[in-house]
Design an enzyme around this catalytic site. Structure first.
Site, mmCIF file in Angstrom:
data_model
loop_
_atom_site.group_PDB
_atom_site.id
_atom_site.type_symbol
_atom_site.label_atom_id
_atom_site.label_comp_id
_atom_site.label_asym_id
_atom_site.label_seq_id
_atom_site.Cartn_x
_atom_site.Cartn_y
_atom_site.Cartn_z
ATOM 1 N N GLU A 6 1.999 -37.462 11.373
ATOM 2 C CA GLU A 6 2.061 -36.729 10.107
ATOM 3 C C GLU A 6 1.575 -37.582 8.941
ATOM 4 O OE1 GLU A 6 2.487 -33.632 10.089
ATOM 5 O OE2 GLU A 6 3.108 -33.487 12.176
ATOM 6 N N LYS B 196 0.838 -1.214 0.000
ATOM 7 C CA LYS B 196 0.000 0.000 0.000
ATOM 8 C C LYS B 196 0.869 1.259 0.000
ATOM 9 C CE LYS B 196 -2.124 -1.422 3.724
ATOM 10 N NZ LYS B 196 -1.634 -2.822 3.815
#
Length: 625
Positions: free
Chosen positions: A436, A218
């Site tokens: 996992e 920005k």
């Protein structure tokens, strides 16, 4: 690049930037030398000093031509020959003096103590020193608090001015965001050719508010607007207006706009405007901030007070537009709201190319693959990715940056720095591998879940392992089936532990936290609960500051808790069923993780495909039999 501050353009010398110390030291030396030379040149400094007895003897012998005597007994005179002398007349009784003379006693008188020029200077120095120190301290405080150009500049604006004659930032430096550029181009056209708008009676918006996540560029976009228009650019942070003294912020706002008008056409950019533009507390609030509210009121008055034809445009940036005061957003102040979102795939590729300029990139690096593998990355994240890839290439003693360096840099940013030096017990390593593997297996089996990209059991901080999923497309809308698959994937690690070991562990704490938060939003905000129906119970901040802002009853809260628990139980049961049906894949994948520590996501799909072909082959044999 930012323009250099004028206060930093000082030539190095002794004492560096503190040139005033050199001048003070030189002044003191010059004054001391002058005083010394003056004291040498004083009259009488070469006169002969006589005792009183010798003085009387000289008088009686007729050798003295004149003498002057002061009230304190000091005397100075001249011989007949012209030689000067000094003496002191004793202050005693005449009979005693006559007796001493009769006895031929050598009498020496000492004049009253007089202060020398050095003692006088020392006295003045000790008198003035406290005042000099106080003045210096006040001067330093005023500079530190107000960044002033003098002693009384406490309330001066802290905005940095970037002149149009210096290095300019243009739209070419802002990669991607073509829609945002098109929206702010009107501001550039107005600042360049205002008469074209005035002829048709059009008025440019006085202010434009750029809203977007942190790191989306920005500030860079605002500077590009000023660079394209070729006008002065004032940049200031919203927090720099607020001080501990009431009224200072309002004075700085006045000074900023006064300077901007004097240099019009110009752009005033206020970054993080939510720090001064928050909603005012109102009469029902127990806590208020007079300084912040006065600063906001002055900002509102300044934006109302200047004419749009003056050529001053205010740009502001924030990532919290929900906190801004309504008066700041009304027409006539910040008329426009420009959304600066996270970059899409094509924009991420363009941003990566900009940040890789000047870096030796190996031929064959596929920026399309890198851009697709970085969903949710902002411009700042992509700049960090390019830098981390360069560091990875240096670490591996390469002369150019390869695709592997970008992959390693992405894993470092997404998964964290993995360290194989952490010592884990064998059973802990196996449990992490099973956990996992459960995440990866459920993700690969759920049709709407994001594909598995990489699995690792190398620790990173508090995380002992990670499963990375890579979205195939940019999603902006999430259906109920996608959210249900996401819940199952989040609970897949715990489900694998239950299937393999018959119990869960503390390793699923973060998974449970994220799954509970997602299920709560599904029930409270997305209307995905059959019992509650299409009702939103989101905690909307009404600005009251009260902690009792729950917009529903205790009975509704109990229903919400029951529905959240139901969604989580269903997701866990689904994950357990999927892992039980593919237990052999779970065992093979966990064994590979224990052996290799990091496994690519394609391995999971290969194992599932191999199992499917084995099952299909066995079924064909049974059918043939």
């Amino acid at each position: 690049m930012d323009a250099p501050d004028s206060n930093d353009q000082r030539k190095p010398g002794f004492f560096g930037r503190h040139q005033w110390i050199r001048w003070v030291a030189l002044s003191v030396l010059l004054i001391a030398a002058g005083v010394y030379l003056f004291s040498i040149a004083l009259p009488g400094s070469s006169a002969e000093n006589l005792s009183y007895s010798k003085f009387i003897t000289a008088v009686e012998a007729g050798k003295v031509s004149e003498v002057s005597i002061s009230t304190d007994g000091a005397a100075a005179g001249k011989y007949v020959s012209g030689t000067l002398f000094t003496t002191a007349i004793p202050v005693i009784d005449e009979p005693l003096l006559e007796t001493l003379k009769a006895q031929k006693v050598d009498v020496t008188a000492v004049p009253a103590a007089t202060s020398s020029i050095w003692s006088t200077l020392a006295g003045w120095a000790f008198t003035l020193l406290p005042f000099v120190l106080l003045g210096w301290l006040w001067w330093r405080m005023s500079r530190a608090q107000g960044d002033a150009q003098g002693l009384f500049g406490f309330a001066r604006s802290k905005g940095k001015l970037f002149e149009s004659t210096g290095p300019r930032t243009t739209f070419a430096d802002v990669a991607g965001y073509e829609g945002v550029k098109a929206e702010v181009t009107e501001i550039v056209d107005f600042l360049r050719t205002p008469d074209r708008f005035r002829r048709l009676g059009a008025k440019i918006p006085r202010g434009a508010l750029m809203v977007g996540p942190p790191g989306t560029g920005k500030t860079l976009l605002a500077r590009a607007v000023a660079g394209e228009a070729g006008v002065p650019f004032f940049s200031v942070d919203g927090s720099s207006f607020v001080e501990m003294f009431v009224g200072v912020g309002a004075s700085r706002v006045r000074d900023l706009f006064k300077e901007a008008r004097s240099r019009a056409p110009a752009i005033v950019f206020i970054d993080e405007i939510d720090s001064i533009g928050q909603r005012r507390s109102g009469t029902t609030s127990f806590v208020s901030n007079d300084e912040r509210e006065q600063t906001l009121n002055q900002l509102l008055a300044e934006m109302d007070g200047f004419d749009a034809a003056s050529g001053v445009v205010v740009l502001a940036a924030t990532n919290r537009p929900d906190l801004l005061d309504a008066a700041l957003l009304r027409p006539g102040r910040f008329d426009r709201r420009i959304s600066v979102p996270l970059p899409m795939v094509s924009e991420r590729r363009a941003i990566l190319l900009v940040h890789c300029l000047g870096k030796p990139i190996e031929t064959g690096v596929d920026f399309d693959v890198i851009a697709r593998g970085t969903p949710g990355f902002s411009g700042a994240d992509l700049a960090n990715l390019a830098n981390e890839a360069a560091i990875e290439a240096v670490r591996n003693s390469r002369d150019s940056i390869t695709q592997a360096d970008f992959d390693a840099a992405r894993d470092r940013l997404v998964l964290g720095r993995r360290d194989n030096s952490t010592v884990l017990l064998p059973e802990e390593k196996e449990a992490i591998a099973v956990h996992e593997s459960g995440h990866a297996l459920v993700a690969a089996l759920c049709p709407r879940a994001d594909p598995v990209s990489k699995i690792t059991i190398l620790p990173a901080g508090e995380s002992l392992g990670a499963t990375h999923q890579l979205p195939e497309v940019e999603r902006h809308l999430y259906g109920q089936d996608y959210l249900a698959d996401d819940l199952a994937v989040r609970l897949g690690g715990r489900a694998a532990e239950i299937v393999a070991f018959g119990q869960g562990s503390s390793g699923a704490s973060n998974d449970l936290l994220g799954a509970t938060a997602l299920a709560t939003r599904m029930v409270r905000e997305f209307g995905l609960s059959p019992r509650l129906g299409p009702v939103s119970y989101s905690r909307a901040d009404n600005g009251s500051g009260s902690v009792f802002d729950r917009p529903y009853s205790d009975e509704t809260q109990a229903t919400v808790d029951s529905e959240v628990a139901r969604l989580l139980r269903e997701a866990e049961a689904r994950a357990i069923q999927l892992i039980t049906d593919h237990r052999r894949v779970l065992d093979l994948l966990s064994s590979l993780l224990v052996e290799r520590e990091t496994v690519d996501g394609s391995v999971v799909y290969d194992l599932i495909a191999a199992e499917s072909s084995t099952v299909t082959g066995a079924g064909d044999q049974r059918r043939r039999a």
